[in-house]
Design a protein around this motif. Structure first.
Motif, PDB file in Angstrom:
ATOM      1  N   SER A   1       0.237   1.083  -2.785  1.00 19.66           N
ATOM      2  CA  SER A   1       1.344   0.375  -2.602  1.00 19.66           C
ATOM      3  C   SER A   1       1.352  -0.889  -2.343  1.00 19.66           C
ATOM      4  O   SER A   1       1.876  -1.797  -2.285  1.00 19.66           O
ATOM      5  CB  SER A   1       2.525   1.226  -1.591  1.00 19.66           C
ATOM      6  N   ARG A   2       0.160  -1.512  -1.696  1.00 22.77           N
ATOM      7  CA  ARG A   2       0.022  -2.771  -1.124  1.00 22.77           C
ATOM      8  C   ARG A   2      -0.167  -3.715  -2.301  1.00 22.77           C
ATOM      9  O   ARG A   2       0.013  -4.730  -2.321  1.00 22.77           O
ATOM     10  CB  ARG A   2      -1.245  -2.974  -0.143  1.00 22.77           C
ATOM     11  N   TYR A   3      -0.999  -3.034  -3.485  1.00 16.69           N
ATOM     12  CA  TYR A   3      -1.449  -3.791  -4.664  1.00 16.69           C
ATOM     13  C   TYR A   3      -0.694  -3.481  -5.752  1.00 16.69           C
ATOM     14  O   TYR A   3      -0.753  -4.285  -6.745  1.00 16.69           O
ATOM     15  CB  TYR A   3      -2.892  -3.638  -4.813  1.00 16.69           C
TER      16      TYR A   3
ATOM     17  N   ILE B   1       2.500   7.456   2.454  1.00 18.66           N
ATOM     18  CA  ILE B   1       1.755   6.962   3.717  1.00 18.66           C
ATOM     19  C   ILE B   1       1.573   5.198   3.483  1.00 18.66           C
ATOM     20  O   ILE B   1       1.993   4.490   4.397  1.00 18.66           O
ATOM     21  CB  ILE B   1       0.292   7.483   3.435  1.00 18.66           C
ATOM     22  N   GLY B   2       1.483   4.492   2.169  1.00 17.14           N
ATOM     23  CA  GLY B   2       1.371   3.304   2.116  1.00 17.14           C
ATOM     24  C   GLY B   2       2.744   2.458   2.435  1.00 17.14           C
ATOM     25  O   GLY B   2       2.875   1.635   3.065  1.00 17.14           O
ATOM     26  N   GLN B   3       3.696   3.337   2.040  1.00 12.09           N
ATOM     27  CA  GLN B   3       5.164   2.536   2.260  1.00 12.09           C
ATOM     28  C   GLN B   3       5.553   2.650   3.693  1.00 12.09           C
ATOM     29  O   GLN B   3       5.905   1.725   4.324  1.00 12.09           O
ATOM     30  CB  GLN B   3       6.117   3.584   1.357  1.00 12.09           C
ATOM     31  N   SER B   4       5.123   3.838   4.335  1.00 13.30           N
ATOM     32  CA  SER B   4       5.427   3.838   5.884  1.00 13.30           C
ATOM     33  C   SER B   4       4.760   2.942   6.696  1.00 13.30           C
ATOM     34  O   SER B   4       5.288   2.448   7.613  1.00 13.30           O
ATOM     35  CB  SER B   4       5.222   5.409   6.385  1.00 13.30           C
ATOM     36  N   ARG B   5       3.514   2.661   6.295  1.00 16.23           N
ATOM     37  CA  ARG B   5       2.665   1.575   7.048  1.00 16.23           C
ATOM     38  C   ARG B   5       3.161   0.101   6.685  1.00 16.23           C
ATOM     39  O   ARG B   5       2.983  -0.588   7.507  1.00 16.23           O
ATOM     40  CB  ARG B   5       1.082   1.778   6.783  1.00 16.23           C
TER      41      ARG B   5
END
Length: 61
Positions: A3-5, A55-59
């Protein structure tokens, strides 16, 4: 990391859908989906991609 990229729509909907379609096509071509184990592997891959996205969205927040 996914989700970061990438944009959320890509990682949430399109990427797992491509995984399922590709795995089913490959499994059908090779005869690998004859047992429940093959179907579990396909579903597990899609669930893993969705979990990584969540997990990427929650972080990210």
């Amino acid at each position: 990391m996914l989700s970061r990229y990438a944009r959320p729509i890509w990682t949430a909907a399109v990427l797992p859908a491509l995984w399922v379609v590709g795995a089913i096509a490959l499994g059908t071509a090779t005869g690998g989906l004859g047992s429940p184990r093959g179907w579990i592997a396909v579903a597990g891959g899609a669930i893993s991609l969705l979990a990584f996205w969540a997990i990427g969205q929650s972080r990210r927040r």
